[in-house]
Write a protein that holds these residues in place. Structure first.
Motif, PDB file in Angstrom:
ATOM      1  N   GLU A  99       0.716  -1.180   0.160  1.00  0.00           N
ATOM      2  CA  GLU A  99      -0.049  -0.126  -0.007  1.00  0.00           C
ATOM      3  C   GLU A  99       1.116   1.317  -0.071  1.00  0.00           C
ATOM      4  O   GLU A  99       0.651   2.218  -0.745  1.00  0.00           O
ATOM      5  CB  GLU A  99      -0.961  -0.023   1.242  1.00  0.00           C
ATOM      6  CG  GLU A  99      -2.184  -1.052   0.958  1.00  0.00           C
ATOM      7  CD  GLU A  99      -3.122  -0.919   2.279  1.00  0.00           C
ATOM      8  OE1 GLU A  99      -2.759  -0.444   3.417  1.00  0.00           O
ATOM      9  OE2 GLU A  99      -4.379  -1.194   1.830  1.00  0.00           O
ATOM     10  N   SER A 101       3.830   1.750  -1.233  1.00  0.00           N
ATOM     11  CA  SER A 101       4.485   1.681  -2.364  1.00  0.00           C
ATOM     12  C   SER A 101       3.475   2.065  -3.728  1.00  0.00           C
ATOM     13  O   SER A 101       3.705   3.193  -4.310  1.00  0.00           O
ATOM     14  CB  SER A 101       4.947   0.187  -3.023  1.00  0.00           C
ATOM     15  OG  SER A 101       5.951  -0.287  -2.053  1.00  0.00           O
ATOM     16  N   ALA A 102       2.323   1.798  -3.537  1.00  0.00           N
ATOM     17  CA  ALA A 102       1.165   2.137  -4.267  1.00  0.00           C
ATOM     18  C   ALA A 102       0.969   3.619  -4.240  1.00  0.00           C
ATOM     19  O   ALA A 102       0.724   4.376  -5.109  1.00  0.00           O
ATOM     20  CB  ALA A 102      -0.040   1.265  -4.172  1.00  0.00           C
ATOM     21  N   ARG A 103       0.890   4.157  -2.965  1.00  0.00           N
ATOM     22  CA  ARG A 103       0.723   5.466  -2.765  1.00  0.00           C
ATOM     23  C   ARG A 103       1.979   6.521  -3.378  1.00  0.00           C
ATOM     24  O   ARG A 103       1.703   7.638  -3.505  1.00  0.00           O
ATOM     25  CB  ARG A 103       0.600   5.780  -1.176  1.00  0.00           C
ATOM     26  CG  ARG A 103      -0.919   5.222  -0.616  1.00  0.00           C
ATOM     27  CD  ARG A 103      -1.230   5.908   0.748  1.00  0.00           C
ATOM     28  NE  ARG A 103      -0.262   5.196   1.625  1.00  0.00           N
ATOM     29  CZ  ARG A 103      -0.586   4.052   2.653  1.00  0.00           C
ATOM     30  NH1 ARG A 103      -1.801   3.469   2.271  1.00  0.00           N
ATOM     31  NH2 ARG A 103       0.370   3.913   3.292  1.00  0.00           N
ATOM     32  N   PHE A 153      -2.779  -5.792  -6.523  1.00  0.00           N
ATOM     33  CA  PHE A 153      -1.897  -4.538  -6.488  1.00  0.00           C
ATOM     34  C   PHE A 153      -1.686  -4.304  -7.933  1.00  0.00           C
ATOM     35  O   PHE A 153      -1.853  -3.010  -8.358  1.00  0.00           O
ATOM     36  CB  PHE A 153      -0.930  -4.246  -5.538  1.00  0.00           C
ATOM     37  CG  PHE A 153      -1.236  -3.912  -4.185  1.00  0.00           C
ATOM     38  CD1 PHE A 153      -1.210  -2.622  -3.727  1.00  0.00           C
ATOM     39  CD2 PHE A 153      -1.722  -5.038  -3.137  1.00  0.00           C
ATOM     40  CE1 PHE A 153      -1.808  -2.636  -2.392  1.00  0.00           C
ATOM     41  CE2 PHE A 153      -2.242  -4.586  -1.773  1.00  0.00           C
ATOM     42  CZ  PHE A 153      -2.069  -3.268  -1.716  1.00  0.00           C
ATOM     43  N   LYS A 156      -5.276  -3.506  -9.604  1.00  0.00           N
ATOM     44  CA  LYS A 156      -6.041  -2.117  -9.014  1.00  0.00           C
ATOM     45  C   LYS A 156      -5.083  -0.936  -9.467  1.00  0.00           C
ATOM     46  O   LYS A 156      -5.587   0.161  -9.753  1.00  0.00           O
ATOM     47  CB  LYS A 156      -5.956  -2.314  -7.471  1.00  0.00           C
ATOM     48  CG  LYS A 156      -7.061  -1.108  -6.744  1.00  0.00           C
ATOM     49  CD  LYS A 156      -7.609  -1.229  -5.713  1.00  0.00           C
ATOM     50  CE  LYS A 156      -8.279  -0.398  -5.342  1.00  0.00           C
ATOM     51  NZ  LYS A 156      -8.895  -0.435  -3.808  1.00  0.00           N
ATOM     52  N   TYR A 157      -3.925  -0.988  -9.250  1.00  0.00           N
ATOM     53  CA  TYR A 157      -2.945   0.219  -9.133  1.00  0.00           C
ATOM     54  C   TYR A 157      -1.996   0.274 -10.650  1.00  0.00           C
ATOM     55  O   TYR A 157      -1.177   1.172 -10.603  1.00  0.00           O
ATOM     56  CB  TYR A 157      -2.240   0.262  -8.009  1.00  0.00           C
ATOM     57  CG  TYR A 157      -2.841   0.452  -6.657  1.00  0.00           C
ATOM     58  CD1 TYR A 157      -3.545   1.811  -6.262  1.00  0.00           C
ATOM     59  CD2 TYR A 157      -2.984  -0.557  -5.870  1.00  0.00           C
ATOM     60  CE1 TYR A 157      -4.312   1.869  -5.136  1.00  0.00           C
ATOM     61  CE2 TYR A 157      -3.822  -0.664  -4.645  1.00  0.00           C
ATOM     62  CZ  TYR A 157      -4.507   0.668  -4.352  1.00  0.00           C
ATOM     63  OH  TYR A 157      -5.134   0.694  -3.440  1.00  0.00           O
ATOM     64  N   MET A 159       0.564  -1.221 -10.974  1.00  0.00           N
ATOM     65  CA  MET A 159       2.083  -1.581 -10.353  1.00  0.00           C
ATOM     66  C   MET A 159       2.596  -2.893 -11.114  1.00  0.00           C
ATOM     67  O   MET A 159       2.008  -3.684 -10.883  1.00  0.00           O
ATOM     68  CB  MET A 159       2.258  -1.379  -8.821  1.00  0.00           C
ATOM     69  CG  MET A 159       3.458  -1.523  -8.470  1.00  0.00           C
ATOM     70  SD  MET A 159       3.546  -0.663  -6.807  1.00  0.00           S
ATOM     71  CE  MET A 159       2.404  -1.958  -5.860  1.00  0.00           C
ATOM     72  N   THR A 161       4.524  -6.035 -10.614  1.00  0.00           N
ATOM     73  CA  THR A 161       4.768  -6.782  -9.560  1.00  0.00           C
ATOM     74  C   THR A 161       5.404  -8.124 -10.044  1.00  0.00           C
ATOM     75  O   THR A 161       4.818  -8.552 -10.917  1.00  0.00           O
ATOM     76  CB  THR A 161       3.533  -7.033  -8.706  1.00  0.00           C
ATOM     77  OG1 THR A 161       2.662  -7.938  -9.386  1.00  0.00           O
ATOM     78  CG2 THR A 161       2.961  -5.967  -8.060  1.00  0.00           C
TER      79      THR A 161
END
Length: 306
Positions: A99, A101-103, A153, A156-157, A159, A161
């Motif tokens: 979280e 990292s996503a922010r 993640f 949703k984001y 990113m 991974t």
């Protein structure tokens, strides 16, 4: 790239800090640093923090492009003794790190998964990434859960991974007083004149990987444009425990005693990782042989002759 190594003072993490720095990246190392840094590179940004502190994770990930998560609060033996440990620590805090990292707008998140425990007991001896995962230990189940959240993640984001299913790495800076790592634990006991503990009859097969070969892989993957989100990282060669003990005798020249103990119920008998996907995409050189790696490690551990 700006790279954050979470667990940067651990066994794999400290070598990874050195490897990323040699490759020219701007590296930050996040850890508790209860002991001085074990990596050799100067100029690394040392971020002393608490993995369980949300604010520390937010500060560490701020401005980073790539986060490499190589911190674990448990090992297979400790998870076996306390099945809730991975849920209460590794799983929840890995989510906090994801979280954060996503922010922070992190572009890529690289996770140190397990190549042994995650596949579990199956009829096959050799495992590739498309095979079903059937972990039966709390440690492996926890790693599989984090891999699931990596997919979440990513969707949703947006990113990137990457999960690295790592076999059994060994090399300098591995702490022999811990319960994980047959080769360094055995060499340490041999150097002290103590018997080497063997679980079961010694027919259990594993895939052993010299630490610098592992670091070479991770440095290539970090920041890369890759085709898959999961990679096996192993030598592709299986060795039984008895094979390893024979190599230890050959390298050290010491006929040490063996103390046999029953293996834990959740130990998997045979795990060797196919690394075809990794080699096809990244063109890796040949890995260090078990005998050469053990000799390198023993030469660093063995006391000077009197």
């Amino acid at each position: 790239m700006k790279c954050l190594v979470v667990g940067g003072n651990g066994f794999i993490g400290s070598h990874l800090v050195d490897g990323l720095s040699r490759a020219g990246h701007d590296v930050s190392a996040f850890d508790r640093f209860r002991t001085p840094p074990t990596f050799n590179t100067r100029g690394v940004r040392v971020l002393q923090g608490d993995f369980f502190n949300r604010s520390d994770l937010a500060d560490a990930t701020d401005g980073q492009e790539v986060v490499l998560h190589f911190l674990s609060t448990s090992d297979p033996a400790r998870s076996e003794d306390d099945p809730t440990l991975d849920v209460r620590t590794n799983l929840t805090q890995s989510l906090e790190l994801l979280e954060a990292s996503a922010r922070a707008g992190v572009r890529q998140f690289v996770y140190a998964s397990t190549g042994g425990a995650i596949y579990g007991p199956q009829a096959d001896v050799f495992f590739d990434e498309d095979m079903m995962t059937r972990p039966i230990s709390p440690y492996g189940i926890g790693k599989e859960a984090v891999e699931g959240y990596l997919r979440y993640f990513a969707l949703k984001y947006g990113m990137d991974t990457v999960s690295l299913r790592i076999s059994n790495p060994y090399g300098p800076r591995q702490r022999p007083e811990k319960t994980q790592g047959l080769i360094p634990i055995a060499l340490n006991r041999i150097s002290r004149g103590d018997p080497v503990v063997r679980f079961g009859d010694g027919t259990m097969v594993r895939d052993y990987l010299w630490i610098e070969d592992l670091i070479d892989v991770i440095v290539r993957v970090a920041g890369s444009t890759h085709l898959h989100s999961v990679y096996n990282v192993g030598s592709g060669i299986g060795h039984s425990v008895n094979d390893v003990l024979a190599v230890l005798r050959s390298v050290t020249g010491i006929d040490f005693e063996i103390e046999s103990q029953p293996p834990p119920a959740t130990f998997v008998e045979h795990v060797v990782l196919r690394n075809t996907r990794l080699r096809d995409e990244f063109g890796l050189p040949d890995f260090t042989t078990l005998e050469d790696g053990v000799r390198l490690l023993w030469n660093g551990l063995a006391p000077a002759p009197r």
